[in-house]
Design a protein around this motif. Structure first.
Motif, mmCIF file in Angstrom:
data_model
loop_
_atom_site.group_PDB
_atom_site.id
_atom_site.type_symbol
_atom_site.label_atom_id
_atom_site.label_comp_id
_atom_site.label_asym_id
_atom_site.label_seq_id
_atom_site.Cartn_x
_atom_site.Cartn_y
_atom_site.Cartn_z
ATOM 1 N N GLY A 128 0.795 -1.219 0.000
ATOM 2 C CA GLY A 128 0.000 0.000 0.000
ATOM 3 C C GLY A 128 0.830 1.272 0.000
ATOM 4 O O GLY A 128 0.304 2.351 0.316
ATOM 5 N N LEU A 129 2.092 1.161 -0.360
ATOM 6 C CA LEU A 129 2.994 2.318 -0.359
ATOM 7 C C LEU A 129 3.330 2.794 -1.765
ATOM 8 O O LEU A 129 4.266 3.555 -1.949
ATOM 9 N N PHE A 130 2.576 2.328 -2.753
ATOM 10 C CA PHE A 130 2.815 2.762 -4.124
ATOM 11 C C PHE A 130 2.468 4.237 -4.257
ATOM 12 O O PHE A 130 1.491 4.722 -3.684
ATOM 13 N N TYR A 207 13.448 4.191 -10.270
ATOM 14 C CA TYR A 207 12.518 3.796 -9.212
ATOM 15 C C TYR A 207 11.722 4.995 -8.694
ATOM 16 O O TYR A 207 10.562 4.855 -8.313
ATOM 17 N N SER A 208 12.344 6.173 -8.698
ATOM 18 C CA SER A 208 11.611 7.370 -8.277
ATOM 19 C C SER A 208 10.463 7.666 -9.229
ATOM 20 O O SER A 208 9.367 8.044 -8.803
ATOM 21 N N LEU A 209 10.706 7.493 -10.514
ATOM 22 C CA LEU A 209 9.662 7.754 -11.508
ATOM 23 C C LEU A 209 8.524 6.752 -11.390
ATOM 24 O O LEU A 209 7.346 7.112 -11.445
ATOM 25 N N ILE A 210 8.866 5.472 -11.193
ATOM 26 C CA ILE A 210 7.842 4.426 -11.188
ATOM 27 C C ILE A 210 7.116 4.356 -9.839
ATOM 28 O O ILE A 210 5.886 4.239 -9.790
ATOM 29 N N ILE A 211 7.861 4.421 -8.759
ATOM 30 C CA ILE A 211 7.250 4.254 -7.437
ATOM 31 C C ILE A 211 6.534 5.519 -6.980
ATOM 32 O O ILE A 211 5.378 5.481 -6.557
ATOM 33 N N GLN A 222 15.188 14.490 -9.735
ATOM 34 C CA GLN A 222 15.563 13.834 -10.989
ATOM 35 C C GLN A 222 14.351 13.545 -11.863
ATOM 36 O O GLN A 222 14.487 13.420 -13.077
ATOM 37 N N VAL A 223 13.179 13.424 -11.273
ATOM 38 C CA VAL A 223 11.948 13.245 -12.054
ATOM 39 C C VAL A 223 11.429 14.584 -12.539
ATOM 40 O O VAL A 223 10.870 14.691 -13.635
ATOM 41 N N ALA A 224 11.625 15.627 -11.743
ATOM 42 C CA ALA A 224 11.121 16.951 -12.121
ATOM 43 C C ALA A 224 11.957 17.587 -13.222
ATOM 44 O O ALA A 224 11.415 18.282 -14.097
ATOM 45 N N LEU A 225 13.259 17.367 -13.202
ATOM 46 C CA LEU A 225 14.149 18.051 -14.143
ATOM 47 C C LEU A 225 13.811 17.771 -15.609
ATOM 48 O O LEU A 225 13.791 18.708 -16.423
#
Length: 272
Positions: A128-130, A207-211, A222-225
């Motif tokens: 439940g931490l997705f 993993y930051s992008l997917i999770i 790194q996802v925002a840039l």
């Protein structure tokens, strides 16, 4: 006499290879697109920080940096909390069991990042931490444990057992020995682990992008840039300004840990 000159020339050449791209990145962040392509290495005609303002507002870099600081900081703390006692136990373990456990940690280097992606996705959904930062805080230390434990174990093995025996004779417990004998001596090794893990955690993208996902309220830097390419088109000055902005925490951490890193390298060379 020739050998020192050659070594010095190679050292300066290597330094130039590192400095020139950074110089190009910084000055390009202060230019418009036309100036970047027509005068790539020249200083900007006007020192305008508008690209930084545009990058910060377009990609919402301030909350993204805050999210990265939270995730990286908590993950680093958890990594050290787990790796230091594990390395202490391994450094004092004898026999086949200790070698087997250490070899098991070493096997972590053989696991490809993409191989663990789907099981990690399923685990995040099951717990439940997705789409939360919490799962990433627990995941990143797991990826860093092999490196952290191996490095700290080697440092702790260099500590003479006589120090530990003397502390035991004075009535010190195992925890006291770890805190007051091993940790002060292992500061260079801990700084090395902190810097390497920080770079890994801060630059983590997949993993930051997917999770966590692209939610501006929770996404990391790194996802925002990369969103600057979508919101500003081909404005490379804005993109490079955002890149420079994300590098500032890296330089800050390196400035704090570089002295201990140098001690670790010198210590390893002397002991070798």
């Amino acid at each position: 006499m020739k050998m020192p000159r050659i070594s010095g020339f190679l050292a300066w050449g290597y330094a130039a290879l590192l400095v020139i791209p950074f110089y190009y990145l910084v000055i390009s962040s202060l230019k418009e697109n036309d100036d970047i392509f027509t005068n790539p290495l020249s200083l900007p005609s006007t020192w305008d920080f508008g690209n930084y303002r545009e990058a910060i507002s377009s990609a919402e870099l301030v909350p993204a940096v805050a999210n990265s600081v939270i995730v990286t900081g908590l993950a680093l703390a958890l990594t050290l909390l787990l790796a230091v006692p594990a390395a202490f136990a391994l450094s004092r373990a004898t026999g086949r069991a200790g070698r087997l456990v250490e070899a098991t940690f070493s096997l972590g280097f053989l696991i490809p990042t993409f191989a663990a992606l789907f099981p990690t996705f399923l685990l995040a959904a099951f717990t439940g931490l997705f789409h939360t930062r919490t799962f990433l805080v627990f995941l990143l230390p797991a990826t860093a444990m092999p490196l952290a434990v191996i490095i700290l174990t080697q440092f702790m093995r260099t500590i003479p057992r006589e120090l530990e025996e003397a502390a035991s004779m004075d009535g010190a417990s195992t925890l006291t020995i770890l805190r007051h004998v091993h940790l002060p001596i292992c500061v260079p090794g801990i700084a090395t682990v902190v810097l390497l893990c920080f770079l890994s955690f801060w630059n983590e993208y997949l993993y930051s992008l997917i999770i966590i996902g692209p939610d501006p309220a929770q996404r990391t830097i790194q996802v925002a840039l990369p969103t600057l390419q979508l919101t500003t088109g081909t404005d490379y000055g804005v993109l490079m300004a955002g890149t420079v902005f994300t590098l500032l925490p890296v330089f800050a951490v390196y400035a704090v840990t570089q002295r201990q890193m140098q001690k670790a390298l010198v210590s390893g060379a002397v002991k070798g």
